[in-house]
Design an enzyme around this catalytic site. Structure first.
Site, short mmCIF file in Angstrom:
data_model
loop_
_atom_site.label_atom_id
_atom_site.label_comp_id
_atom_site.label_asym_id
_atom_site.label_seq_id
_atom_site.Cartn_x
_atom_site.Cartn_y
_atom_site.Cartn_z
N HIS A 152 0.87 -1.18 0.00
CA HIS A 152 0.00 0.00 0.00
C HIS A 152 0.91 1.23 0.00
CE1 HIS A 152 1.10 0.04 4.22
NE2 HIS A 152 0.57 -1.17 4.40
N ARG B 250 -3.23 -5.47 6.89
CA ARG B 250 -4.27 -6.15 7.67
C ARG B 250 -5.60 -5.38 7.66
NH1 ARG B 250 0.41 -7.90 11.06
NH2 ARG B 250 0.41 -10.18 10.96
N GLY C 57 1.87 3.12 2.29
CA GLY C 57 2.87 3.13 3.37
C GLY C 57 4.17 2.51 2.87
N HIS C 58 4.05 1.36 2.21
CA HIS C 58 5.24 0.71 1.65
C HIS C 58 5.86 1.59 0.56
CE1 HIS C 58 2.77 -2.96 2.90
NE2 HIS C 58 3.89 -3.16 3.55
N SER D 149 -2.30 -0.37 6.56
CA SER D 149 -1.78 -1.68 6.96
C SER D 149 -2.37 -2.72 6.02
CB SER D 149 -2.23 -1.99 8.40
OG SER D 149 -2.05 -3.37 8.68
P1 AMP Z 1 4.91 -5.20 6.43
O1 AMP Z 1 4.74 -5.54 4.98
O2 AMP Z 1 3.63 -4.93 7.13
O3 AMP Z 1 5.82 -6.14 7.15
O4 AMP Z 1 5.65 -3.80 6.44
C1 AMP Z 1 6.84 -3.59 5.73
C2 AMP Z 1 7.38 -2.24 6.10
O5 AMP Z 1 6.42 -1.24 5.79
C3 AMP Z 1 7.69 -2.11 7.60
O6 AMP Z 1 8.91 -1.41 7.76
C4 AMP Z 1 6.51 -1.33 8.11
O7 AMP Z 1 6.78 -0.59 9.26
C5 AMP Z 1 6.22 -0.42 6.93
N1 AMP Z 1 4.85 0.09 6.96
C6 AMP Z 1 3.71 -0.63 7.09
N2 AMP Z 1 2.63 0.18 7.14
C7 AMP Z 1 3.10 1.45 7.05
C8 AMP Z 1 2.50 2.74 7.06
N3 AMP Z 1 1.19 2.91 7.18
N4 AMP Z 1 3.30 3.83 6.95
C9 AMP Z 1 4.64 3.68 6.83
N5 AMP Z 1 5.28 2.49 6.81
C10 AMP Z 1 4.53 1.39 6.93
#
Ligand code: AMP
Length: 284
Positions: A34, A187, A36-37, A185
């Site tokens: 998303h 999730r 965030g990534h 997220s």
């Molecule tokens: P994940 O795929 O959930 O393991 O997350 C991969 C990376 O993306 C991790 O460093 C998370 O902290 C970061 N991340 C996830 N959600 C967000 C968000 N809303 N804003 C910024 N970074 C995020």
């Protein structure tokens, strides 16, 4: 954009780039990307010649009864977002590449995992620390970008990078939110429309706490109770923890006048969501 599926292909790619004098940026993820990534890729892209994204749903960071088997995935969309963000290689290993038969090493920090999420997810941070250590050795980045959304994880990565002498600059990217404040997220995809409304209670509670801290001299215990009651006024919510802590050590603090991390985990239906903010970051 190169797609590398085995550990040796990834390592050889990185060695080749390094021999050419190229620097490597790295964004590890579990996929179902998303914005965030994407924001982390945007941070990494201008800092290095090459940018590697990994997508790996790491089984060792999930406890029994957690969502390992249902974790969402959309590889085509992930590759599309990665390419648009300027990623030059995607590492897509399978479980057996990362944890071959006979694997028996674990990376475990002594203090930071004892707080916040670590109390409720006892195997989680050893799984994270182990996989990130392995990914660092495989990708060999110069810079790695992680989100502040997973605040405790970011502190753990800073610490393990220092403790294990990785020559990698760790950068924390700010939390990216939906327009209504919900932290993005993967999730969030689990939430029904009704639960999605209840999920707003996390960010709203952060805003409420910040206001209460600045306007009253409530202690952290009273504040936690007020915030817990506020969240429980939303349907299908169950607070796992709300904590006020030192932003580096993560030790609980009752002093809310200086820099303080507010971190919380809330179950909305069966979906566990986390959020956080640092208040008064410039006052010491
Ligand atoms: P994940 O795929 O959930 O393991 O997350 C991969 C990376 O993306 C991790 O460093 C998370 O902290 C970061 N991340 C996830 N959600 C967000 C968000 N809303 N804003 C910024 N970074 C995020």
């Amino acid at each position: 954009m190169d797609i590398l599926k085995t550990k040796s292909d990834m390592q050889e790619w990185s060695i080749r780039k390094k021999k050419q004098g190229k620097t490597i940026g790295f964004v590890p993820t579990m996929g179902f990307l998303h914005q965030g990534h994407v924001s982390l890729m945007d941070i990494g892209r201008p800092l290095c010649d090459e940018l590697v994204l990994s997508i790996f749903v790491n089984p060792t960071q999930f406890g029994a009864g957690e969502d390992l088997d249902t974790y969402p995935s959309d590889i085509d969309n992930d590759l599309h977002l990665a390419e648009n963000a300027g990623v030059t290689a995607v590492f897509l290993p399978n479980k057996d590449h990362i944890y071959p038969a006979g694997f028996q090493t674990e990376v475990k920090l002594m203090s930071l995992p004892n707080y916040l999420c670590g109390k409720f997810r006892p195997v989680h941070f050893a799984g994270v620390a182990t996989v990130v250590t392995k990914l660092f050795n495989i990708v060999m980045p110069d810079v790695a970008v992680f989100g502040q959304k997973d605040y405790q994880q970011l502190q753990i990565i800073h610490q393990l990078t220092e403790d294990l002498d990785f020559r990698i600059q760790i950068i924390g990217g700010k939390i990216i939110r939906e327009a209504d404040g919900l932290a993005m997220s993967s999730r969030n995809a689990y939430l029904t429309e009704h639960q999605r409304q209840s999920a707003l209670s996390l960010y709203q509670s952060i805003q409420k706490a910040e206001k209460l801290i600045s306007e009253s001299n409530m202690d952290s215990k009273e504040l936690s109770q007020r915030i817990t009651d506020f969240i429980h006024s939303f349907d299908e919510t169950q607070v796992e923890y709300i904590q006020f802590c030192h932003p580096q050590t993560l030790e609980e603090t009752s002093d809310l006048s200086g820099p303080v991390l507010m971190a919380l985990a809330v179950k909305v239906g069966t979906t566990r969501l986390i959020d956080n903010a640092v208040f008064n970051p410039h006052i010491s």
